[in-house]
Scaffold this motif. Structure first.
Motif, PDB file in Angstrom:
ATOM      1  N   PRO A   1     -29.210 -24.857  28.146  1.00 43.94           N
ATOM      2  CA  PRO A   1     -30.309 -24.264  27.375  1.00 43.94           C
ATOM      3  C   PRO A   1     -31.688 -24.779  27.776  1.00 43.94           C
ATOM      4  O   PRO A   1     -32.669 -24.060  27.634  1.00 43.94           O
ATOM      5  N   ASN A   2     -31.770 -26.035  28.249  1.00 38.35           N
ATOM      6  CA  ASN A   2     -33.075 -26.585  28.624  1.00 38.35           C
ATOM      7  C   ASN A   2     -33.432 -26.095  30.026  1.00 38.35           C
ATOM      8  O   ASN A   2     -32.833 -26.504  31.019  1.00 38.35           O
ATOM      9  N   VAL A   3     -34.429 -25.201  30.093  1.00 34.98           N
ATOM     10  CA  VAL A   3     -34.747 -24.571  31.378  1.00 34.98           C
ATOM     11  C   VAL A   3     -35.255 -25.608  32.380  1.00 34.98           C
ATOM     12  O   VAL A   3     -35.013 -25.484  33.581  1.00 34.98           O
ATOM     13  N   VAL A   4     -35.962 -26.634  31.864  1.00 37.02           N
ATOM     14  CA  VAL A   4     -36.490 -27.651  32.782  1.00 37.02           C
ATOM     15  C   VAL A   4     -35.347 -28.299  33.541  1.00 37.02           C
ATOM     16  O   VAL A   4     -35.384 -28.428  34.773  1.00 37.02           O
ATOM     17  N   THR A   5     -34.298 -28.689  32.804  1.00 39.17           N
ATOM     18  CA  THR A   5     -33.152 -29.315  33.469  1.00 39.17           C
ATOM     19  C   THR A   5     -32.469 -28.341  34.415  1.00 39.17           C
ATOM     20  O   THR A   5     -32.062 -28.715  35.521  1.00 39.17           O
ATOM     21  N   ALA A   6     -32.354 -27.063  33.979  1.00 34.86           N
ATOM     22  CA  ALA A   6     -31.668 -26.081  34.817  1.00 34.86           C
ATOM     23  C   ALA A   6     -32.391 -25.917  36.150  1.00 34.86           C
ATOM     24  O   ALA A   6     -31.766 -25.931  37.216  1.00 34.86           O
ATOM     25  N   VAL A   7     -33.724 -25.788  36.094  1.00 36.50           N
ATOM     26  CA  VAL A   7     -34.479 -25.610  37.335  1.00 36.50           C
ATOM     27  C   VAL A   7     -34.426 -26.873  38.176  1.00 36.50           C
ATOM     28  O   VAL A   7     -34.170 -26.848  39.377  1.00 36.50           O
ATOM     29  N   LEU A   8     -34.646 -28.016  37.512  1.00 36.14           N
ATOM     30  CA  LEU A   8     -34.751 -29.290  38.221  1.00 36.14           C
ATOM     31  C   LEU A   8     -33.445 -29.640  38.919  1.00 36.14           C
ATOM     32  O   LEU A   8     -33.431 -30.015  40.089  1.00 36.14           O
ATOM     33  N   ALA A   9     -32.340 -29.510  38.185  1.00 34.43           N
ATOM     34  CA  ALA A   9     -31.085 -30.031  38.715  1.00 34.43           C
ATOM     35  C   ALA A   9     -30.294 -28.978  39.463  1.00 34.43           C
ATOM     36  O   ALA A   9     -29.534 -29.314  40.363  1.00 34.43           O
ATOM     37  N   SER A  10     -30.445 -27.706  39.088  1.00 36.83           N
ATOM     38  CA  SER A  10     -29.570 -26.707  39.689  1.00 36.83           C
ATOM     39  C   SER A  10     -30.295 -25.866  40.725  1.00 36.83           C
ATOM     40  O   SER A  10     -29.960 -25.887  41.902  1.00 36.83           O
ATOM     41  N   TYR A  11     -31.345 -25.122  40.293  1.00 33.49           N
ATOM     42  CA  TYR A  11     -32.025 -24.238  41.239  1.00 33.49           C
ATOM     43  C   TYR A  11     -32.765 -25.022  42.300  1.00 33.49           C
ATOM     44  O   TYR A  11     -32.832 -24.637  43.453  1.00 33.49           O
ATOM     45  N   ARG A  12     -33.363 -26.148  41.862  1.00 34.74           N
ATOM     46  CA  ARG A  12     -34.132 -26.960  42.804  1.00 34.74           C
ATOM     47  C   ARG A  12     -33.438 -28.284  43.064  1.00 34.74           C
ATOM     48  O   ARG A  12     -34.082 -29.325  43.142  1.00 34.74           O
ATOM     49  N   GLY A  13     -32.115 -28.250  43.178  1.00 38.03           N
ATOM     50  CA  GLY A  13     -31.369 -29.486  43.381  1.00 38.03           C
ATOM     51  C   GLY A  13     -31.788 -30.225  44.636  1.00 38.03           C
ATOM     52  O   GLY A  13     -31.846 -31.448  44.655  1.00 38.03           O
ATOM     53  N   PHE A  14     -32.140 -29.470  45.670  1.00 39.85           N
ATOM     54  CA  PHE A  14     -32.517 -30.110  46.925  1.00 39.85           C
ATOM     55  C   PHE A  14     -33.828 -30.875  46.768  1.00 39.85           C
ATOM     56  O   PHE A  14     -33.975 -31.982  47.286  1.00 39.85           O
TER      57      PHE A  14
END
Lengths: 168, 140
Positions: free
Chosen positions: A124-137
């Motif tokens: 649910p936390n978009v910050v974590t989703a972007v940080l860890a998943s979409y922008r994992g690299f």
């Protein structure tokens, strides 16, 4: 914040300067909360106000607590700073207005992250989703930066100790 | 500050809660504000607090140097291991949805482990910097 900055530049007592730095960090954290960036505010409060204050106090323990009088006049650095500030202010004129819904940053990938993110990642936390998943690299790169900083500190500070021991 | 009884008692009371809050920030990062970086910084802050009250040597017994140094590298290696795990199971580097039969569960799993890696590295680096600075003061 303005009061803290003016006091920072005027004060010659380094202990007072460090405490004012901590105060300034806390004020910055409240600004971040006001901007709805709670994650950044948390980091600012823990690192900026907490740990860096302690580290600066540790550094102060190693040197004088009064700042020396500057050896040269501050006019040239002042001119450079004011010039850079003016250029930056000039640059902000081209930016879209604050919270403008059609600004480029809101129309590029952000809507996709906001719409698909919770469904695709289940976070649910978009910050974590972007940080860890979409922008994992990118986050891997950040962790590498922190790692490199730690290795650099170890290389700089612990080597000097061994050299001194070798001389004795 | 070693002999200040108020600080010792308050510190003893507060530090477990600081650590608990750090764990909350770490594990609840998916749902609320927070994540690995913040949790690592909070754990390091708790340890710095502990070291200031009970002395550096006590803190170094709790968190010895070899542990801190291996934390610095271990976090990055854990992060990389998650990346290679995705590669091994058949996705791209740092693909999480292949880590479980259900893609969303896989995402959760991947995010959990990389956040843990970030927290370990950040905590180790901050503690190491603190140890090295304070130790220089004591050597002289």
């Amino acid at each position: 914040m303005m009061v803290a900055v003016v006091a920072l530049t005027r004060s010659r007592n380094l202990f007072a300067v460090i405490v004012l730095f901590g105060l300034y960090s806390f004020l910055t954290a409240t600004v971040m909360v006001a901007l709805d960036a709670v994650d950044v505010a948390m980091t600012e409060a823990a690192v900026g106000a907490g740990i860096s204050t302690v580290l600066l106090l540790g550094a102060l323990h190693l040197c004088n607590s009064e700042e020396e009088k500057p050896a040269h006049k501050p006019w040239l650095p002042l001119l450079v700073t004011i010039g850079t500030g003016l250029v930056l202010v000039y640059g902000t004129w081209d930016l879209p207005a604050f919270s403008d819904p059609v600004a480029p940053i809101h129309t590029h990938v952000a809507p996709r992250y906001l719409e698909q993110g919770p469904r695709e990642t289940g976070v649910p936390n978009v910050v974590t989703a972007v940080l860890a998943s979409y922008r994992g690299f990118d986050t891997l790169g950040e962790t590498m930066v922190v790692f490199t900083a730690g290795i650099g500190i170890i290389a700089l500070l612990s080597r000097r100790r061994y050299v001194r021991r070798g001389k004795q | 500050m070693k002999n200040d009884i108020i600080l010792r008692v308050i510190g003893k009371l507060l530090i477990p809660f600081i650590l608990l809050f750090a764990l909350y920030v770490q594990l609840h990062g998916d749902y609320g504000p927070g994540g690995g970086f913040q949790a690592g910084a909070i754990i390091a802050a708790a340890m710095v607090f502990y070291a200031m009250i009970y002395g550096l040597s006590t803190a170094r017994r709790v968190f010895p140097d070899w542990l801190v140094e291996s934390m610095i590298a271990g976090g990055v290696l854990l992060y990389l291991a998650v990346g290679f795990a995705g590669l091994y199971v058949g996705g791209n580097f740092l693909d999480y949805f292949v880590l479980d039969a259900d893609p969303v569960t896989g995402q959760h799993r991947g995010i959990f482990w990389i956040e843990l890696g970030v927290a370990i590295t950040v905590c180790g680096v901050l503690l190491k910097i603190f140890y090295l600075f304070t130790q220089r003061g004591q050597d002289q």
